[in-house]
Write a protein that holds these residues in place. Structure first.
Motif, mmCIF file in Angstrom:
data_model
loop_
_atom_site.group_PDB
_atom_site.id
_atom_site.type_symbol
_atom_site.label_atom_id
_atom_site.label_comp_id
_atom_site.label_asym_id
_atom_site.label_seq_id
_atom_site.Cartn_x
_atom_site.Cartn_y
_atom_site.Cartn_z
ATOM 1 N N ASN A 30 14.759 -6.163 -4.790
ATOM 2 C CA ASN A 30 14.975 -7.607 -4.944
ATOM 3 C C ASN A 30 15.616 -8.173 -3.688
ATOM 4 O OD1 ASN A 30 13.927 -8.053 -7.546
ATOM 5 N ND2 ASN A 30 15.769 -7.161 -8.453
ATOM 6 N N THR A 31 15.334 -7.559 -2.563
ATOM 7 C CA THR A 31 15.952 -7.969 -1.307
ATOM 8 C C THR A 31 15.034 -8.913 -0.540
ATOM 9 O OG1 THR A 31 15.047 -6.049 -0.151
ATOM 10 C CG2 THR A 31 17.237 -5.809 -1.151
ATOM 11 N N PHE A 32 15.605 -9.495 0.510
ATOM 12 C CA PHE A 32 14.845 -10.370 1.387
ATOM 13 C C PHE A 32 13.642 -9.607 1.948
ATOM 14 C CE2 PHE A 32 13.853 -12.240 5.505
ATOM 15 C CZ PHE A 32 13.787 -13.588 5.180
ATOM 16 N N GLY A 33 12.471 -10.188 1.873
ATOM 17 C CA GLY A 33 11.252 -9.577 2.387
ATOM 18 C C GLY A 33 10.487 -8.735 1.390
ATOM 19 N N ALA A 34 11.076 -8.509 0.206
ATOM 20 C CA ALA A 34 10.398 -7.682 -0.797
ATOM 21 C C ALA A 34 9.011 -8.211 -1.168
ATOM 22 C CB ALA A 34 11.264 -7.526 -2.045
ATOM 23 N N PRO A 35 8.837 -9.534 -1.331
ATOM 24 C CA PRO A 35 7.493 -10.033 -1.659
ATOM 25 C C PRO A 35 6.471 -9.757 -0.552
ATOM 26 C CG PRO A 35 9.133 -11.694 -2.187
ATOM 27 C CD PRO A 35 9.834 -10.617 -1.413
ATOM 28 N N ILE A 36 6.931 -9.732 0.689
ATOM 29 C CA ILE A 36 6.025 -9.459 1.808
ATOM 30 C C ILE A 36 5.621 -7.983 1.787
ATOM 31 C CG2 ILE A 36 5.828 -9.429 4.332
ATOM 32 C CD1 ILE A 36 7.859 -11.851 4.240
ATOM 33 N N ALA A 37 6.582 -7.103 1.550
ATOM 34 C CA ALA A 37 6.277 -5.674 1.440
ATOM 35 C C ALA A 37 5.334 -5.422 0.262
ATOM 36 C CB ALA A 37 7.561 -4.866 1.290
ATOM 37 N N ALA A 38 5.574 -6.098 -0.852
ATOM 38 C CA ALA A 38 4.708 -5.941 -2.024
ATOM 39 C C ALA A 38 3.285 -6.400 -1.714
ATOM 40 C CB ALA A 38 5.280 -6.716 -3.213
ATOM 41 N N TYR A 39 3.151 -7.507 -0.986
ATOM 42 C CA TYR A 39 1.826 -7.986 -0.590
ATOM 43 C C TYR A 39 1.131 -6.939 0.278
ATOM 44 C CZ TYR A 39 -1.875 -10.815 1.425
ATOM 45 O OH TYR A 39 -3.094 -11.280 1.829
ATOM 46 N N ALA A 40 1.865 -6.376 1.244
ATOM 47 C CA ALA A 40 1.275 -5.356 2.118
ATOM 48 C C ALA A 40 0.756 -4.175 1.305
ATOM 49 C CB ALA A 40 2.301 -4.892 3.153
ATOM 50 N N VAL A 41 1.562 -3.704 0.359
ATOM 51 C CA VAL A 41 1.157 -2.540 -0.438
ATOM 52 C C VAL A 41 -0.002 -2.889 -1.359
ATOM 53 C CG1 VAL A 41 1.884 -0.901 -2.221
ATOM 54 C CG2 VAL A 41 3.445 -1.476 -0.351
ATOM 55 N N ASP A 42 0.171 -3.956 -2.140
ATOM 56 C CA ASP A 42 -0.787 -4.293 -3.192
ATOM 57 C C ASP A 42 -2.102 -4.867 -2.672
ATOM 58 O OD1 ASP A 42 1.288 -3.550 -4.875
ATOM 59 O OD2 ASP A 42 1.831 -5.607 -5.391
ATOM 60 N N GLN A 43 -2.029 -5.650 -1.630
ATOM 61 C CA GLN A 43 -3.228 -6.321 -1.137
ATOM 62 C C GLN A 43 -3.823 -5.609 0.079
ATOM 63 O OE1 GLN A 43 -4.105 -8.992 -3.187
ATOM 64 N NE2 GLN A 43 -2.287 -8.268 -4.244
ATOM 65 N N VAL A 44 -3.004 -5.454 1.112
ATOM 66 C CA VAL A 44 -3.535 -4.905 2.362
ATOM 67 C C VAL A 44 -3.970 -3.450 2.177
ATOM 68 C CG1 VAL A 44 -3.027 -4.405 4.784
ATOM 69 C CG2 VAL A 44 -2.143 -6.502 3.733
ATOM 70 N N PHE A 45 -3.049 -2.608 1.704
ATOM 71 C CA PHE A 45 -3.380 -1.183 1.619
ATOM 72 C C PHE A 45 -4.198 -0.839 0.385
ATOM 73 C CE2 PHE A 45 0.213 -1.252 4.547
ATOM 74 C CZ PHE A 45 -0.389 -0.616 5.625
ATOM 75 N N ALA A 46 -3.872 -1.393 -0.777
ATOM 76 C CA ALA A 46 -4.613 -1.051 -1.997
ATOM 77 C C ALA A 46 -5.984 -1.713 -2.038
ATOM 78 C CB ALA A 46 -3.816 -1.434 -3.242
ATOM 79 N N ASP A 47 -6.068 -2.981 -1.651
ATOM 80 C CA ASP A 47 -7.332 -3.704 -1.777
ATOM 81 C C ASP A 47 -8.200 -3.645 -0.517
ATOM 82 O OD1 ASP A 47 -6.705 -4.424 -4.369
ATOM 83 O OD2 ASP A 47 -6.027 -6.434 -3.845
#
Length: 138
Positions: A30-47
């Motif tokens: 729940n830290t600063f930048g967490a949504p950006i890291a989540a986007y990288a994992v979920d969208q960039v790398f997974a999709d």
């Protein structure tokens, strides 16, 4: 398997356990930048990295080329390491730099060369025997 798990698996395969653990922890926090890291994992790398149409080697070539053009040496180094783990040789990485040269200019290539030299040194690939035939950092 969830998108998060699939994305972390891709990161692990391309960049190693430490990078995967760090990105996973950041995405799940729940830290600063967490949504950006989540986007990288979920969208960039997974999709994106798992789409049909290009293999990982080809996607690495594209990613490195974009980072050269954008003069992003840190990201270029990350993608160079991933590219080597995806099966690229040092000779192929050098060819990416040569191919980009007339399009982006020498200053952009010089910036990428500094980053490439650091990746090569960090991974002990700076001997002649590693130049043409090396595959993978993990």
């Amino acid at each position: 398997m969830t998108n998060r798990e699939a994305g972390i698996n891709v990161v692990r395969e391309m960049m190693g356990d430490q990078a995967a653990a760090k990105l996973s922890a950041s995405a799940d926090s729940n830290t600063f930048g967490a949504p950006i890291a989540a986007y990288a994992v979920d969208q960039v790398f997974a999709d994106i990295w798992t789409r049909p149409g290009l293999d990982r080697r080809s996607r690495s070539l594209v990613s490195m080329s974009v980072m050269i053009a954008m003069r992003q040496p840190h990201e270029f180094a990350i993608h160079m390491g991933a590219g080597l783990n995806n099966g690229l040789t040092l000779k192929e990485v050098e060819e990416v730099l040569i191919q980009a040269l007339p399009y982006v200019g020498y200053p952009a290539i010089a910036t990428a060369l500094v980053a490439a030299a650091e990746v090569i040194k960090e991974h002990g690939l700076d001997s002649d025997e590693n130049y043409a035939g090396h595959r993978g950092l993990l």
